[in-house]
Enzyme design. Structure first.
Site, short mmCIF file in Angstrom:
data_model
loop_
_atom_site.label_atom_id
_atom_site.label_comp_id
_atom_site.label_asym_id
_atom_site.label_seq_id
_atom_site.Cartn_x
_atom_site.Cartn_y
_atom_site.Cartn_z
N ASP A 13 -0.73 -1.20 -21.22
CA ASP A 13 -0.96 -0.66 -22.56
C ASP A 13 0.19 -0.97 -23.52
O ASP A 13 0.51 -0.17 -24.39
CB ASP A 13 -1.18 0.87 -22.51
CG ASP A 13 -2.20 1.24 -21.46
OD1 ASP A 13 -3.29 0.65 -21.48
OD2 ASP A 13 -1.90 2.10 -20.61
N LYS A 16 -0.95 -5.52 -25.68
CA LYS A 16 -1.25 -6.93 -25.39
C LYS A 16 -2.36 -7.45 -26.30
O LYS A 16 -2.36 -8.60 -26.68
CB LYS A 16 -1.73 -7.08 -23.94
CG LYS A 16 -0.63 -7.16 -22.92
CD LYS A 16 -1.15 -7.64 -21.57
CE LYS A 16 -1.94 -6.61 -20.81
NZ LYS A 16 -1.22 -5.49 -20.30
N GLY A 40 -7.93 -2.54 -20.42
CA GLY A 40 -8.48 -2.16 -21.72
C GLY A 40 -7.71 -2.85 -22.82
O GLY A 40 -6.54 -2.56 -23.01
N HIS A 41 -8.33 -3.80 -23.48
CA HIS A 41 -7.65 -4.50 -24.57
C HIS A 41 -8.37 -4.19 -25.87
O HIS A 41 -9.57 -4.40 -25.97
CB HIS A 41 -7.66 -6.01 -24.33
CG HIS A 41 -6.84 -6.42 -23.15
ND1 HIS A 41 -6.81 -7.70 -22.67
CD2 HIS A 41 -6.01 -5.71 -22.37
CE1 HIS A 41 -5.99 -7.75 -21.63
NE2 HIS A 41 -5.50 -6.56 -21.43
N GLN A 223 -3.13 -5.07 -16.88
CA GLN A 223 -2.13 -4.13 -16.33
C GLN A 223 -0.72 -4.67 -16.62
O GLN A 223 -0.52 -5.24 -17.67
CB GLN A 223 -2.35 -3.85 -14.85
CG GLN A 223 -3.65 -3.08 -14.56
CD GLN A 223 -4.85 -3.98 -14.44
OE1 GLN A 223 -4.81 -4.99 -13.76
NE2 GLN A 223 -5.92 -3.64 -15.10
P1 IMP Z 1 -6.70 1.13 -10.59
O1 IMP Z 1 -6.30 -0.21 -11.15
O2 IMP Z 1 -7.95 1.69 -11.23
O3 IMP Z 1 -6.77 1.13 -9.09
O4 IMP Z 1 -5.55 2.18 -10.97
C1 IMP Z 1 -4.26 2.10 -10.39
C2 IMP Z 1 -3.19 2.46 -11.40
O5 IMP Z 1 -3.13 1.46 -12.41
C3 IMP Z 1 -3.42 3.78 -12.14
O6 IMP Z 1 -2.16 4.39 -12.39
C4 IMP Z 1 -4.05 3.35 -13.44
O7 IMP Z 1 -3.85 4.28 -14.46
C5 IMP Z 1 -3.28 2.06 -13.69
N1 IMP Z 1 -4.00 1.11 -14.54
C6 IMP Z 1 -5.04 0.32 -14.21
N2 IMP Z 1 -5.42 -0.45 -15.25
C7 IMP Z 1 -4.60 -0.15 -16.27
C8 IMP Z 1 -4.46 -0.65 -17.62
O8 IMP Z 1 -5.17 -1.53 -18.08
N3 IMP Z 1 -3.46 -0.07 -18.35
C9 IMP Z 1 -2.63 0.87 -17.85
N4 IMP Z 1 -2.72 1.35 -16.62
C10 IMP Z 1 -3.69 0.84 -15.82
#
Ligand code: IMP
Length: 429
Positions: A13, A16, A40-41, A223
Site C-alpha cells: 500500500d 504503487k 489492491g492498486h 504486496q
Molecule cells: P494474504 O496475502 O492474503 O495471504 O495475506 C498475508 C498478509 O499480507 C496479510 O498481512 C495481508 O494483510 C497482507 N497483504 C496481502 N496483500 C496485500 C496488499 O496488497 N497490500 C498490503 N498488504 C497485503
C-alpha cells in the site's frame, strides 16, 4: 532502453498505483508476476477511479497486460474484475490480456481453507485477505494445483480434483468447515473453461519475442518486500516472493530481462494485518497519519496501522529486493508536523541492531532507535520541483536517501499523476 520492475519497499500500500500507472503509460507490456487478487492498486485517471487487484495496471492505459505464471489466478475473481472495469468503459479482451497457461488457479476451497485456518489461529492470526492466496500457493508447491491449462482437459480436471479434495476436505472437516463436492467443482470449472481459455497462452514466448524486439516491459509487483515469504516478517507475510528477482521466474524470463528496479516507499510507514511493526504509533500522531493519508485497505477496507518511516527496514528491503531507486510517496501527509522521527535501527534485549533479525521473538521485541528531525509548516502538496519544497522537507528526503542507501529517483506529492518530481527516468536505466 531497459525494462523496469516496480516493487513495494515496506508492507504494501505504498501508493504503487500512481507510479505504476505513469510507468505503464510509457511501457508496451505490463506483467504481473506474483500474488493474486489480494493486491489492491488504485488508479485515478481523470474523473475515473479504477480499483484493480488482479489485472495488470497497463489495461487502463490500453497496453498489453500479462498475468504471469507466478500469479495465482482466481478465475471467478478475474472475470468479475474484467466485468467491473468494462462497466467503467474499458475493454479487456484476449487481444489486450494474456494469462500464463501454467499459472495455478485459486478455487473456492482455497478461500474457505484460508478463512477456516485464520479463525482457528485466533489471537495468532496472520490477518490474511481471506482470498485463498496461501492455500493456492501451497497446492502449487505440493504439485497438486489445478492450472489454467488443465481447464482444456476435462479428464485431468476430474483426476486432479480427486487428489485435491482428499487433501482439502480432510483439512476442512478437521477445522469444522463445510467440505466441497467434486461434482459441483467440476461443473464450475468446466463452465469457466470457455471463458478463461481464450486468454491462456505460453506467455514466456510472447515476452521473449517482446524482449528481443526491444519493447519496453514493466513488471508490476504486488504486496512488498517485508511481506515476502522469505525476506519478510515471517510468518506474517504473504505466500509469494515479492522481491524483484521473482519477476523473472514469475514471468518466464531470465534475470537479465528485469532491468531497473524501482522500490516504492511511503514517507511514513503503514501495515495491514498482524505482525511486527517496530515504528508503529499508537498515539494521536498515528491517528493523524491514518486520517490524512486515508489509510484504509483497498481490498480489505481495514484501517491500516501507521508509524514513522523506518529507514533500517527500507534499507533492508533495498538490499534484498535489489532496489536501485526509491519512489517516495505521500510526503504531504507529514506537512505541519513540528517534529519527525526516522527509525535508524532497533534495540533488542539491550543490543543494537541495524537490521530486523529473522527470529519472531526478536522481531516482536524490537524497539526502534530514532533520529529526530525538525518538521516543516508549509505545504508540499502538489510540488513539481525541488525548489517548491520547504528546505526541511528536502533535508528529510536527503536523510532518507543516506540511511536507506538508495537514491530517491521519484517523489510523489499528491495522488494526481503530474504532481511528481522526477529525478531519473527508470526506463533510461
Ligand atoms: P494474504 O496475502 O492474503 O495471504 O495475506 C498475508 C498478509 O499480507 C496479510 O498481512 C495481508 O494483510 C497482507 N497483504 C496481502 N496483500 C496485500 C496488499 O496488497 N497490500 C498490503 N498488504 C497485503
Amino acid at each position: 532502453m531497459g525494462n523496469v520492475a516496480v516493487i513495494g519497499a515496506q508492507w504494501g500500500d505504498e501508493g504503487k498505483g500512481k507510479v505504476v500507472d505513469w510507468l505503464a503509460s510509457r511501457a508496451e507490456i505490463v506483467v504481473r508476476f506474483q500474488g493474486g487478487h489480494n493486491a489492491g492498486h488504485t488508479l485515478v485517471v481523470g474523473n475515473e477511479t479504477y480499483k484493480l487487484s488482479l489485472l495488470p495496471s497497463g489495461v487502463v492505459r490500453g497496453k498489453l497486460g500479462i498475468i504471469g505464471n507466478g500469479v495465482v489466478v482466481d478465475p471467478e475473481a478475474l472475470l468479475a474484475e474484467i466485468a467491473r472495469v468494462e462497466a467503467q468503459g474499458l475493454t479487456v479482451r484476449p487481444d489486450n490480456l494474456r494469462v500464463a497457461e501454467n499459472a495455478a488457479l485459486i478455487l473456492p476451497l482455497h478461500a474457505a481453507l484460508d478463512r477456516a485456518r485464520e479463525a482457528a489461529r485466533g489471537e495468532r492470526k496472520i490477518g490474511t485477505t481471506g482470498r485463498g492466496i496461501g492455500p493456492a500457493y501451497e497446492d502449487k508447491v505440493a504439485r497438486r494445483a489445478i492450472r489454467v491449462c488443465d481447464l482444456a482437459e476435462p479428464e485431468t480436471l476430474a483426476e486432479k480434483l480427486d487428489e485435491l479434495l482428499l487433501h482439502h476436505n480432510t483439512l476442512l472437516r478437521g477445522l469444522g468447515a463445510e467440505p466441497f463436492s467434486k461434482a459441483a467443482l467440476l461443473a464450475q470449472l468446466l463452465a469457466l473453461a470457455p471463458r478463461i481459455l481464450p486468454y491462456a497462452e505460453p506467455v514466456w514466448q510472447r515476452l521473449d519475442e517482446a524482449r528481443r524486439a526491444g519493447r519496453r516491459i514493466l513488471f508490476e509487483g504486488a504486496q512488498a518486500v517485508m511481506l515476502d515469504v522469505d525476506h519478510g516478517t515471517y510468518p506474517f507475510v504473504t505466500s509469494s516472493n515479492t522481491v524483484a528477482a521473482s519477476a523473472a521466474a514469475g514471468a518466464g524470463l531470465g534475470p537479465g530481462a528485469i532491468g531497473f528496479v524501482l522500490g516504492i516507499a511511503k514517507a511514513y510507514s503503514t501495515r495491514v494485518g498482524a505482525g511486527p511493526f517496530p515504528t508503529e504509533l499508537h498515539d494521536a500522531t498515528g491517528a493523524l497519519l491514518g486520517d490524512r493519508g486515508h489509510e484504509f485497505g483497498t481490498v480489505t477496507g481495514r484501517r491500516r496501522r501507521c508509524g514513522w518511516f523506518d529507514a533500517a527496514l527500507v534499507r533492508q528491503a533495498v538490499k534484498v529486493g535489489g532496489i536501485q531507486g526509491l519512489a517516495l510517496t505521500k510526503l504531504d501527509v507529514l506537512d505541519g508536523l513540528p517534529e519527525l522521527r526516522i527509525g535508524v535501527g532497533y534495540r533488542i534485549d539491550g543490543m543494537l541492531w541495524r537490521h530486523l533479525p529473522a527470529a519472531p521473538r526478536a522481531q516482536a521485541a524490537a524497539e526502534p532507535v530514532y533520529e529526530t528531525m525538525e518538521g516543516w509548516s508549509q505545504s508540499t502538496r502538489g510540488a513539481r520541483s525541488w525548489a517548491e519544497l520547504p528546505a526541511q522537507a528536502v533535508k528529510y528526503v536527503r536523510r532518507i536517501e543516506e540511511l536507506t542507501e538508495s537514491p530517491v529517483t521519484l517523489l510523489s506529492t499528491s495522488p494526481e499523476r503530474d504532481d511528481t518530481i522526477l529525478v531519473r527516468d527508470p526506463f533510461e536505466g
